[in-house]
Design a protein around this motif. Structure first.
Motif, PDB file in Angstrom:
ATOM      1  N   TRP A   2       0.677  -1.198  -0.408  1.00  0.00           N
ATOM      2  CA  TRP A   2      -0.037   0.111   0.379  1.00  0.00           C
ATOM      3  C   TRP A   2       0.800   1.182  -0.156  1.00  0.00           C
ATOM      4  O   TRP A   2       0.531   2.430  -0.517  1.00  0.00           O
ATOM      5  N   ALA A   3       2.215   1.142   0.851  1.00  0.00           N
ATOM      6  CA  ALA A   3       3.283   2.096   0.210  1.00  0.00           C
ATOM      7  C   ALA A   3       3.264   2.784  -0.726  1.00  0.00           C
ATOM      8  O   ALA A   3       3.831   3.778  -0.999  1.00  0.00           O
ATOM      9  N   LEU A   4       4.082   1.925  -1.403  1.00  0.00           N
ATOM     10  CA  LEU A   4       4.167   1.917  -3.155  1.00  0.00           C
ATOM     11  C   LEU A   4       3.458   2.633  -3.465  1.00  0.00           C
ATOM     12  O   LEU A   4       4.204   3.155  -4.352  1.00  0.00           O
ATOM     13  N   ILE A   5       1.817   1.690  -3.765  1.00  0.00           N
ATOM     14  CA  ILE A   5       1.229   2.237  -4.288  1.00  0.00           C
ATOM     15  C   ILE A   5       0.791   3.518  -4.398  1.00  0.00           C
ATOM     16  O   ILE A   5       0.759   4.705  -5.086  1.00  0.00           O
ATOM     17  N   LEU A   6       0.786   4.394  -3.095  1.00  0.00           N
ATOM     18  CA  LEU A   6       0.449   5.116  -2.244  1.00  0.00           C
ATOM     19  C   LEU A   6       1.503   6.207  -3.103  1.00  0.00           C
ATOM     20  O   LEU A   6       0.990   7.535  -2.817  1.00  0.00           O
ATOM     21  N   CYS A   7       2.876   6.283  -2.461  1.00  0.00           N
ATOM     22  CA  CYS A   7       3.976   6.860  -3.085  1.00  0.00           C
ATOM     23  C   CYS A   7       4.342   6.859  -4.663  1.00  0.00           C
ATOM     24  O   CYS A   7       4.298   7.964  -5.547  1.00  0.00           O
ATOM     25  N   ILE A   8       3.898   6.084  -5.785  1.00  0.00           N
ATOM     26  CA  ILE A   8       3.441   6.264  -6.927  1.00  0.00           C
ATOM     27  C   ILE A   8       2.298   7.192  -6.869  1.00  0.00           C
ATOM     28  O   ILE A   8       2.767   8.122  -8.560  1.00  0.00           O
ATOM     29  N   LEU A   9       1.025   7.432  -6.280  1.00  0.00           N
ATOM     30  CA  LEU A   9      -0.006   7.924  -7.273  1.00  0.00           C
ATOM     31  C   LEU A   9       0.572   9.276  -6.899  1.00  0.00           C
ATOM     32  O   LEU A   9       0.197  10.554  -7.244  1.00  0.00           O
ATOM     33  N   ILE A  10       1.184   9.999  -5.467  1.00  0.00           N
ATOM     34  CA  ILE A  10       0.983  10.952  -5.099  1.00  0.00           C
ATOM     35  C   ILE A  10       2.685  11.697  -5.864  1.00  0.00           C
ATOM     36  O   ILE A  10       2.463  12.811  -6.496  1.00  0.00           O
ATOM     37  N   MET A  11       3.372  10.603  -6.605  1.00  0.00           N
ATOM     38  CA  MET A  11       4.797  10.888  -7.598  1.00  0.00           C
ATOM     39  C   MET A  11       3.836  11.979  -8.733  1.00  0.00           C
ATOM     40  O   MET A  11       4.226  12.316  -9.473  1.00  0.00           O
ATOM     41  N   SER A  12       2.608  10.693  -8.954  1.00  0.00           N
ATOM     42  CA  SER A  12       2.137  10.958 -10.374  1.00  0.00           C
ATOM     43  C   SER A  12       1.543  12.646 -10.636  1.00  0.00           C
ATOM     44  O   SER A  12       0.172  12.966 -11.623  1.00  0.00           O
ATOM     45  N   LEU A  15      -3.401  12.311  -6.607  1.00  0.00           N
ATOM     46  CA  LEU A  15      -4.046  12.115  -5.151  1.00  0.00           C
ATOM     47  C   LEU A  15      -5.506  12.489  -4.824  1.00  0.00           C
ATOM     48  O   LEU A  15      -5.800  11.121  -4.645  1.00  0.00           O
ATOM     49  N   TYR A  16      -5.476  12.997  -5.030  1.00  0.00           N
ATOM     50  CA  TYR A  16      -7.351  13.529  -5.020  1.00  0.00           C
ATOM     51  C   TYR A  16      -7.730  12.693  -5.733  1.00  0.00           C
ATOM     52  O   TYR A  16      -9.287  11.956  -5.517  1.00  0.00           O
ATOM     53  N   THR A  17      -7.619  12.537  -6.923  1.00  0.00           N
ATOM     54  CA  THR A  17      -8.732  11.374  -8.016  1.00  0.00           C
ATOM     55  C   THR A  17      -8.728  10.175  -7.138  1.00  0.00           C
ATOM     56  O   THR A  17      -9.261   8.862  -6.919  1.00  0.00           O
ATOM     57  N   THR A  18      -6.757   9.580  -6.647  1.00  0.00           N
ATOM     58  CA  THR A  18      -7.295   8.087  -6.333  1.00  0.00           C
ATOM     59  C   THR A  18      -8.029   8.821  -5.148  1.00  0.00           C
ATOM     60  O   THR A  18      -8.791   7.271  -4.311  1.00  0.00           O
ATOM     61  N   LEU A  19      -7.876   9.223  -4.263  1.00  0.00           N
ATOM     62  CA  LEU A  19      -8.572   9.244  -2.746  1.00  0.00           C
ATOM     63  C   LEU A  19     -10.152   9.404  -3.201  1.00  0.00           C
ATOM     64  O   LEU A  19     -10.852   8.723  -2.018  1.00  0.00           O
ATOM     65  N   ILE A  20     -10.960  10.204  -3.808  1.00  0.00           N
ATOM     66  CA  ILE A  20     -12.205   9.920  -4.344  1.00  0.00           C
ATOM     67  C   ILE A  20     -12.226   8.827  -4.830  1.00  0.00           C
ATOM     68  O   ILE A  20     -13.678   7.752  -4.216  1.00  0.00           O
ATOM     69  N   THR A  21     -11.979   8.443  -5.723  1.00  0.00           N
ATOM     70  CA  THR A  21     -12.363   6.522  -6.406  1.00  0.00           C
ATOM     71  C   THR A  21     -12.164   5.809  -5.003  1.00  0.00           C
ATOM     72  O   THR A  21     -13.099   4.130  -5.528  1.00  0.00           O
ATOM     73  N   TRP A  22     -11.548   5.872  -4.113  1.00  0.00           N
ATOM     74  CA  TRP A  22     -11.305   5.049  -3.284  1.00  0.00           C
ATOM     75  C   TRP A  22     -11.958   4.743  -2.413  1.00  0.00           C
ATOM     76  O   TRP A  22     -12.462   3.511  -2.163  1.00  0.00           O
ATOM     77  N   VAL A  23     -12.829   5.585  -1.761  1.00  0.00           N
ATOM     78  CA  VAL A  23     -14.045   5.935  -1.549  1.00  0.00           C
ATOM     79  C   VAL A  23     -15.268   5.475  -2.024  1.00  0.00           C
ATOM     80  O   VAL A  23     -16.190   3.877  -1.637  1.00  0.00           O
ATOM     81  N   ALA A  49       0.295  -0.317 -16.647  1.00  0.00           N
ATOM     82  CA  ALA A  49       0.669   1.313 -16.765  1.00  0.00           C
ATOM     83  C   ALA A  49       0.847   2.233 -16.780  1.00  0.00           C
ATOM     84  O   ALA A  49       1.171   3.035 -17.357  1.00  0.00           O
ATOM     85  N   LEU A  50       1.923   2.225 -15.575  1.00  0.00           N
ATOM     86  CA  LEU A  50       3.252   2.476 -15.210  1.00  0.00           C
ATOM     87  C   LEU A  50       4.236   2.979 -16.176  1.00  0.00           C
ATOM     88  O   LEU A  50       4.729   3.613 -16.981  1.00  0.00           O
ATOM     89  N   LEU A  77      -7.939   8.969 -15.334  1.00  0.00           N
ATOM     90  CA  LEU A  77      -8.982   7.850 -16.310  1.00  0.00           C
ATOM     91  C   LEU A  77      -8.655   6.389 -15.063  1.00  0.00           C
ATOM     92  O   LEU A  77      -9.171   5.148 -14.655  1.00  0.00           O
ATOM     93  N   THR A  78      -7.288   6.490 -15.577  1.00  0.00           N
ATOM     94  CA  THR A  78      -6.414   5.331 -15.709  1.00  0.00           C
ATOM     95  C   THR A  78      -6.183   5.240 -14.243  1.00  0.00           C
ATOM     96  O   THR A  78      -6.711   3.768 -13.624  1.00  0.00           O
ATOM     97  N   ILE A  79      -5.704   5.698 -13.827  1.00  0.00           N
ATOM     98  CA  ILE A  79      -6.059   5.909 -12.075  1.00  0.00           C
ATOM     99  C   ILE A  79      -6.809   5.942 -11.499  1.00  0.00           C
ATOM    100  O   ILE A  79      -6.637   5.322 -10.288  1.00  0.00           O
ATOM    101  N   ALA A  80      -8.055   6.543 -11.783  1.00  0.00           N
ATOM    102  CA  ALA A  80      -9.173   6.194 -10.881  1.00  0.00           C
ATOM    103  C   ALA A  80      -9.888   4.837 -10.996  1.00  0.00           C
ATOM    104  O   ALA A  80     -10.346   4.392 -10.389  1.00  0.00           O
TER     105      ALA A  80
END
Length: 823
Positions: A2-12, A15-23, A49-50, A77-80
């Motif tokens: 999970w930490a690796l995925i979160l770091c990748i998303l922050i770097m991209s 993060l906002y898109t990720t958190l909203i679609t996570w919920v 995708a990366l 869209l891909t990250i979402a």
């Protein structure tokens, strides 16, 4: 991982898109619509995708403007999608893991239990959650729920921190499985309750003996862990406060206890109904303001100690860094004190995030903090998504953040406009913003909620809560001051209760709103547009979204026949175009304690968009067929009522008629016919209400002239069956709703063989004391090759007729994984 995925998303930068679609991904928990994907496959998809997007990202400057736009949209869209699928898989796995521990069948057991949580007092019983351990559970334990009747037990025989050997019958959790109704199984599974125990024998177990037995040693060691002992100490302290308020002469001991500890055991049912009626029941839950007041008080005391004992400490360390730690510890303690409820956990996570960023010397937006807090909460326990408290808590936070942003933009205005005016307007804004969520979970709206909150929030949040927290902190040090603080808070509550009594008498306080799921979704979208910043989106589109909520909506089905799951009773809803008919209402044995109309019928009808009923036909006035009628007619307009006997109160009903043989109701392609009783039979209703109950025959014809015929037998027996075969020998029957819920004195083999229905339905409750449907009836149906559907196993049954004449049916228990029936 999970930490690796979160770091990748922050770097991209997504993060906002990720958190909203996570919920949003968690919101599909238990749904069979989307099949979950394994984590391994999801990681492979994310890696591919990366590999595709990183090279493009490196050469982004060489792309043309439209190519950059396409790239940004594609990566978003891909990250979402990936985040949504991860969330859906996470939720599915968490749910399946919890469902493994469910009790699936009734059994007689002898189990070792430990009492870690305090009980809950109800009006007629004591409710207790127990930790159950069995040697074959690989060191794990389950949470069950048991209860004791107050008629038999004056106090709880199970004491906090004790071990017991309990004997009795354990049974699975089984509720009413009707769309949009109160889902008891979901509610208890979200609380991690896996079964119910009816106790027949209690014997206290010796902890020292258990420690010496290798089978129970690990279980006892877990309870002696420092964290478990800390939780136990807090529960004992909460119980002490309950006993304290029970012994005092305060007028509002129940409210004082609830506002201090979150324990609602001493609140009367009238007070709970009053708070719900006026839209302020949320104030009984321990939320952010309670916790922050306590943490602020502790921080203030520590600041005083530092000022007198360590005056030079602030010269070495800035004040905000020194006080952040005690403030955080104060929040943590009070969260534990109130049992880590969802609003409390939200506050704790939010304070942790702010503290972390404070020490990192980084700014963080309030919107990000709340969104990240919701995501963390779902990561810790995915089943939090099932709770109404989760959506209402975070929904209110987002609205308050938006109001705060608007106020900050007007920083030059006076204090009156910055504080008082936003507070008043915020009540309406919160009311409007939470309107869709409130309808989804509660199906009704309290129109006075903004007004009552204007009074309640300052009095309770600004006066009573600080007083009782201050009193609780001082009570063990200076009891006299603590007692008088409680006394002042009780006086304020007395004034408040008189205000509520006045508001409660006003008309139209609450109302059920008939909006279907799509209408609520469009309403939510319109409200979102209204709350967006200016020039983000034209406000005209909000009006477009609201139009379907006030205009007539075309139904997706021309005809539907619904056998609702109302337990041991019967209620059938029929709709054809805009014609709505209800045959029987069902009824709980104690409607004052559990209103079947408010919990099942009205939620179902509201989400169907039903504003009124054209006909309500009560086959007879037994409680299990008509018990919910009284509450139903108070909350929904009914044009016509029919029954074999006149109900007591028909003030709100336009027309009443006795049902008897020869009556017809025609509406377009639907024909309703009463087959029994005859006119002479109405004279014998009082002596034999079951045998002379109304038998209803429905025939629907679709546009292709294909017919579907239903026979609803109410509670009639063999005598009426014989008469029907003589008077209606050629009656075509496709669907037969068995007489008297499938009792052995109904549905004779001769009757079944004569009409030979395609399907038989028994509306019966789980594990009912009558044994319905009876084994004899089941054997008769099996012998004739007629399928039997029982509502306790299928949940609500919806049937319609396709254009080719095929019967289409849906079982509600197939729609959610926690509802699936296992024999």
């Amino acid at each position: 991982m999970w930490a690796l995925i979160l770091c990748i998303l922050i770097m991209s930068g997504m993060l906002y898109t990720t958190l909203i679609t996570w919920v949003l991904g968690h919101a599909y928990i238990g749904s069979p619509i989307i099949e979950p994907i394994s984590y391994t496959r999801l990681l492979v998809i994310a890696f591919i995708a990366l590999c595709i997007f990183i090279p493009i990202r490196c050469g982004l400057n060489s792309l043309k403007s439209y190519q950059k736009l396409i790239f940004q949209v594609s990566i978003s869209l891909t990250i979402a999608v990936i985040s949504f699928l991860f969330a859906q898989t996470h939720a599915h796995n968490a749910l399946q893991e919890r469902l493994k521990n469910r009790i699936l069948a009734k059994d007689t057991v002898k189990v070792l239990v430990y009492i870690q949580k305090m009980d809950q007092l109800k009006e007629q019983s004591i409710q207790q959650d127990i930790q159950v351990f069995t040697p074959d559970s690989n060191g794990a334990w389950r949470d069950w729920r048991t209860s004791f009747s107050l008629k038999k037990y004056k106090e709880n025989p199970l004491k906090l921190g004790h071990y017991y050997w309990l004997e009795g019958q354990v049974d699975k959790i089984h509720g009413y499985a009707t769309p949009y109704a109160f889902d008891k199984e979901k509610w208890l599974i979200a609380q991690n309750i896996m079964g119910t125990l009816r106790i027949t024998s209690i014997q206290e177990a010796d902890e020292h003996i258990l420690k010496q037995d290798y089978r129970y040693k690990l279980f006892v060691q877990e309870q002696n862990h420092w964290f478990s002992l800390w939780q136990l100490a807090i529960e004992k302290k909460r119980l002490q406060y309950r006993h304290f308020f029970e012994q005092q002469s305060f007028k509002h001991s129940g409210l004082l206890l609830a506002l201090l500890t979150g324990d609602e055991s001493l609140i009367t049912s009238h007070t709970q109904e009053q708070f719900q009626h006026l839209g302020i029941s949320h104030l009984l839950a321990i939320s952010g303001p309670h916790i922050l007041i306590f943490a602020g008080f502790i921080t203030f005391l520590i600041q005083g100690v530092i000022y007198f004992l360590f005056p030079n400490l602030y010269l070495k360390y800035p004040r905000k860094y020194v006080l952040a730690i005690p403030f955080l510890l104060g929040v943590l303690f009070y969260c534990a004190f109130v049992g880590f409820e969802i609003p409390a956990i939200r506050t704790l996570i939010t304070v942790v995030i702010f503290t972390l960023f404070l020490f990192l010397k980084q700014k963080v937006s309030a919107f990000f903090t709340i969104l990240f807090s919701a995501s963390v909460m779902l990561w810790l326990d995915a089943l939090n998504i099932l709770s109404a408290a989760f959506w209402l808590s975070y929904g209110a936070c987002f609205v308050l953040i938006r109001i705060y942003q608007i106020t900050e933009q007007r920083s030059q205005i006076s204090w009156f406009k910055r504080i008082f005016k936003p507070f008043v307007s915020s009540q309406w804004q919160i009311f409007i913003a939470l309107f869709p969520i409130t309808l989804i979970f509660f199906h009704q709206i309290s129109w006075f909620a903004p007004f009552t909150n204007l009074v309640a929030i300052p009095l309770l949040g600004g006066v009573v809560v600080p007083l009782i927290i201050f009193a609780a902190c001082l009570f063990n040090v200076v009891p006299v001051i603590g007692f008088y603080c409680f006394k002042i808070a009780d006086w304020v509550l007395d004034v408040f209760s008189k205000i509520l009594m006045y508001l409660e008498k006003l008309p139209l306080a609450t109302a059920y709103i008939p909006l279907n799921t799509w209408q609520i979704a469009l309403c939510a979208m319109g409200i979102l547009i209204l709350f967006l910043p200016k020039r983000t989106s034209p406000k005209f589109w909000a009006l477009v979204c609201f139009l379907p909520c006030i205009l007539p909506v075309k139904q997706d089905r021309d005809f539907e026949f619904n056998v609702l799951d109302v337990g041991q009773g019967q209620s059938i809803f029929i709709r054809h175009h805009d014609y709505n008919m209800l045959v029987d209402t069902g009824g709980h044995f104690n409607e004052s304690n559990f209103s079947l109309a408010k919990s099942i019928l009205l939620p179902f009808l509201m989400k169907k968009g039903i504003a009124d009923l054209d006909h309500v036909l009560l086959s007879h006035l037994d409680q299990d067929h008509s018990g919910a009628f009284s509450v139903l007619k108070q909350n929904m307009p009914i044009k016509h009522v029919m029954s074999n006997h006149e109900p007591n109160d028909l003030k709100q009903i336009k027309k009443f008629a006795y049902c008897h043989e020869g009556q017809f109701i025609h509406y377009d392609r639907l024909k309703v016919q009463i087959l029994s009783p005859n006119l002479d039979g109405l004279q014998h209703v009082e002596k034999s209400a079951n045998e002379y109950s109304c038998v209803v025959y429905l025939s629907y014809e679709n546009e292709n002239k294909k017919r579907l015929n239903f026979l609803i037998m109410a509670d009639v027996g063999n005598e009426t069956e014989q008469r029907l075969m003589k008077e209606y020998p050629n009656l075509p029957v496709d669907i037969l709703v068995l007489g008297h819920h499938g009792s052995k004195n109904s549905s004779s083999e001769t009757f079944l063989r004569h009409y030979q229905p395609q399907i038989a339905i028994a509306s019966a409750g789980y594990n009912n004391r009558y044994g319905h449907p009876h084994t004899d009836v089941i054997n008769r149906l099996e012998k004739l090759g007629i399928p039997l559907w029982v509502t306790s196993e299928t949940g609500a049954i919806q049937m319609t007729l396709q254009q080719n004449g095929r019967i289409e049916s849906q079982f509600y228990r197939d729609s959610k994984s926690w509802l699936k029936y296992v024999k």
